[in-house]
Design a protein around this motif. Structure first.
Motif, PDB file in Angstrom:
ATOM      1  N   GLN A 193      -0.974  -7.220  -4.769  1.00 27.27           N
ATOM      2  CA  GLN A 193      -0.868  -8.322  -3.817  1.00 27.27           C
ATOM      3  C   GLN A 193      -0.156  -9.499  -4.477  1.00 27.27           C
ATOM      4  O   GLN A 193      -0.403  -9.801  -5.655  1.00 27.27           O
ATOM      5  CB  GLN A 193      -2.250  -8.779  -3.369  1.00 27.27           C
ATOM      6  CG  GLN A 193      -2.233  -9.919  -2.352  1.00 27.27           C
ATOM      7  CD  GLN A 193      -3.621 -10.440  -2.059  1.00 27.27           C
ATOM      8  OE1 GLN A 193      -4.161 -11.244  -2.803  1.00 27.27           O
ATOM      9  NE2 GLN A 193      -4.203  -9.970  -0.964  1.00 27.27           N
ATOM     10  N   GLY A 232      -5.471   8.035   3.532  1.00 25.02           N
ATOM     11  CA  GLY A 232      -5.509   6.630   3.868  1.00 25.02           C
ATOM     12  C   GLY A 232      -4.642   5.842   2.896  1.00 25.02           C
ATOM     13  O   GLY A 232      -4.344   6.303   1.789  1.00 25.02           O
ATOM     14  N   PRO A 233      -4.215   4.657   3.286  1.00 24.30           N
ATOM     15  CA  PRO A 233      -3.406   3.825   2.390  1.00 24.30           C
ATOM     16  C   PRO A 233      -4.168   3.454   1.118  1.00 24.30           C
ATOM     17  O   PRO A 233      -5.377   3.228   1.158  1.00 24.30           O
ATOM     18  CB  PRO A 233      -3.117   2.581   3.234  1.00 24.30           C
ATOM     19  CG  PRO A 233      -3.278   3.024   4.655  1.00 24.30           C
ATOM     20  CD  PRO A 233      -4.371   4.048   4.616  1.00 24.30           C
ATOM     21  N   LEU A 245       4.573   7.025   2.457  1.00 23.03           N
ATOM     22  CA  LEU A 245       4.892   5.888   3.324  1.00 23.03           C
ATOM     23  C   LEU A 245       4.415   4.634   2.591  1.00 23.03           C
ATOM     24  O   LEU A 245       3.252   4.550   2.197  1.00 23.03           O
ATOM     25  CB  LEU A 245       4.175   6.030   4.663  1.00 23.03           C
ATOM     26  CG  LEU A 245       4.383   4.913   5.688  1.00 23.03           C
ATOM     27  CD1 LEU A 245       5.837   4.901   6.180  1.00 23.03           C
ATOM     28  CD2 LEU A 245       3.432   5.098   6.874  1.00 23.03           C
ATOM     29  N   LEU A 282       3.615   0.793   2.790  1.00 26.18           N
ATOM     30  CA  LEU A 282       3.280  -0.206   3.800  1.00 26.18           C
ATOM     31  C   LEU A 282       3.123  -1.578   3.173  1.00 26.18           C
ATOM     32  O   LEU A 282       2.518  -1.727   2.110  1.00 26.18           O
ATOM     33  CB  LEU A 282       1.974   0.182   4.498  1.00 26.18           C
ATOM     34  CG  LEU A 282       2.013   1.466   5.328  1.00 26.18           C
ATOM     35  CD1 LEU A 282       0.614   1.983   5.570  1.00 26.18           C
ATOM     36  CD2 LEU A 282       2.719   1.226   6.649  1.00 26.18           C
ATOM     37  N   GLN A 325       0.778   5.239   1.169  1.00 23.16           N
ATOM     38  CA  GLN A 325       0.048   6.188   1.987  1.00 23.16           C
ATOM     39  C   GLN A 325       0.682   7.566   1.876  1.00 23.16           C
ATOM     40  O   GLN A 325       1.747   7.831   2.442  1.00 23.16           O
ATOM     41  CB  GLN A 325      -0.001   5.749   3.450  1.00 23.16           C
ATOM     42  CG  GLN A 325      -0.878   6.652   4.311  1.00 23.16           C
ATOM     43  CD  GLN A 325      -0.945   6.214   5.768  1.00 23.16           C
ATOM     44  OE1 GLN A 325      -0.117   5.457   6.241  1.00 23.16           O
ATOM     45  NE2 GLN A 325      -1.960   6.682   6.478  1.00 23.16           N
ATOM     46  N   PHE A 373      -4.162   0.745  -2.125  1.00 21.41           N
ATOM     47  CA  PHE A 373      -3.685  -0.586  -2.507  1.00 21.41           C
ATOM     48  C   PHE A 373      -2.896  -0.521  -3.806  1.00 21.41           C
ATOM     49  O   PHE A 373      -3.370   0.032  -4.807  1.00 21.41           O
ATOM     50  CB  PHE A 373      -4.891  -1.506  -2.662  1.00 21.41           C
ATOM     51  CG  PHE A 373      -4.565  -2.884  -3.151  1.00 21.41           C
ATOM     52  CD1 PHE A 373      -4.855  -3.249  -4.458  1.00 21.41           C
ATOM     53  CD2 PHE A 373      -3.987  -3.819  -2.306  1.00 21.41           C
ATOM     54  CE1 PHE A 373      -4.588  -4.519  -4.915  1.00 21.41           C
ATOM     55  CE2 PHE A 373      -3.706  -5.101  -2.754  1.00 21.41           C
ATOM     56  CZ  PHE A 373      -4.005  -5.445  -4.062  1.00 21.41           C
ATOM     57  N   TYR A 392       0.844  -1.184   0.000  1.00 22.51           N
ATOM     58  CA  TYR A 392       0.000   0.000   0.000  1.00 22.51           C
ATOM     59  C   TYR A 392       0.887   1.245   0.000  1.00 22.51           C
ATOM     60  O   TYR A 392       1.968   1.247   0.582  1.00 22.51           O
ATOM     61  CB  TYR A 392      -0.893   0.034   1.245  1.00 22.51           C
ATOM     62  CG  TYR A 392      -1.959  -1.043   1.275  1.00 22.51           C
ATOM     63  CD1 TYR A 392      -1.658  -2.342   1.681  1.00 22.51           C
ATOM     64  CD2 TYR A 392      -3.269  -0.754   0.903  1.00 22.51           C
ATOM     65  CE1 TYR A 392      -2.631  -3.331   1.701  1.00 22.51           C
ATOM     66  CE2 TYR A 392      -4.256  -1.734   0.930  1.00 22.51           C
ATOM     67  CZ  TYR A 392      -3.919  -3.020   1.333  1.00 22.51           C
ATOM     68  OH  TYR A 392      -4.893  -3.994   1.358  1.00 22.51           O
TER      69      TYR A 392
END
Lengths: 116, 119
Positions: free
Chosen positions: A48, A42-43, A88, A90, A37, A45, A35
């Motif tokens: 995955q 908010g983070p 950031l 994550l 941010q 996506f 993610y």
């Protein structure tokens, strides 16, 4: 049992450069999500990985790519960095397809990337 | 498309006050999952709770409680007798059912509510 770890903690890069961020999931967690941010947001996506393949992808350009290794750890690569990539980053892991907790994602401390 | 709205940008309370953080969501899925995460100044997102769309029971965990109302698409979070250590940014998030590979699906986050608890 170690939690999710990410490296490096902080990173400063110049526009146009390339960066690689790393994530090691908790023991037994075989699914890794990334993610982004931005400050005050908010983070969002990115993608995955599961079984070393990209399974889902968010609305991010191809400059963002990743990889998952046999030990479930993962890398996020960003090419041709832009100022807007400062954020950031994550990493989140989850215990795959088994059990009710497979829906839950556990986050690492993040890597703060600054692009100048 | 999924969407999570946290209308409260920032809340300030005095220690021991109760505080409720609002979360409203939108989804077309019939099965989905709702989450709350806490993000202290260190930056790491801490998992607090997961709720399934088919389970509308409210939940209490210590000073924390959650009120899920499907009829209003809300999943509110209440902290009772707040403490300074509760100061953080709180995120509500939504995911659909398992992804195509049977893995946890992507999380859609709200913009967060910054809670400041003072003495």
């Amino acid at each position: 049992d170690a939690g999710v770890t990410q490296s490096p903690t902080h990173l400063i890069k110049t526009r146009g450069q390339q960066v690689t961020l790393r994530c090691s999931p908790k023991s037994g967690h075989d699914t890794v999500s990334w993610y982004q941010q931005a400050l005050g947001q908010g983070p969002q996506f990115i993608f995955q990985y599961y079984e070393e393949e990209e399974r889902q992808r968010g609305n991010f350009p191809d400059r963002f790519s990743g990889h998952q290794f046999p030990n479930y750890s993962s890398e996020l690569n960003v090419n041709a960095l832009l100022l807007g990539d400062s954020a950031l980053y994550l990493c989140a892991c989850s215990p795959g397809t088994s059990g009710t907790h497979s829906y839950e994602q556990y986050f690492g401390p993040g890597t703060r990337l600054t692009v100048t | 498309a999924q969407k999570v709205t946290q209308a409260q940008t920032e809340i300030s309370v005095v220690e021991k006050e109760d505080v409720t953080l609002d979360c409203v969501y939108e989804t077309r899925d019939t099965t989905y999952y709702l989450f709350w995460y806490k993000q202290p100044p260190s930056g790491e997102l801490v998992f607090l709770i997961r709720r399934n769309s088919f389970d509308e029971q409210n939940e209490i965990s210590g000073r924390y409680s959650w009120n899920f109302q499907k009829s209003t698409s809300s999943f509110n979070f209440t902290i009772t007798a707040s403490q300074v250590v509760d100061s953080a940014v709180y995120f509500c998030a939504l995911s659909e059912a398992l992804g195509s590979a049977g893995t946890a699906s992507k999380l859609t986050f709200g913009t967060g509510t910054r809670l400041q608890v003072t003495l």
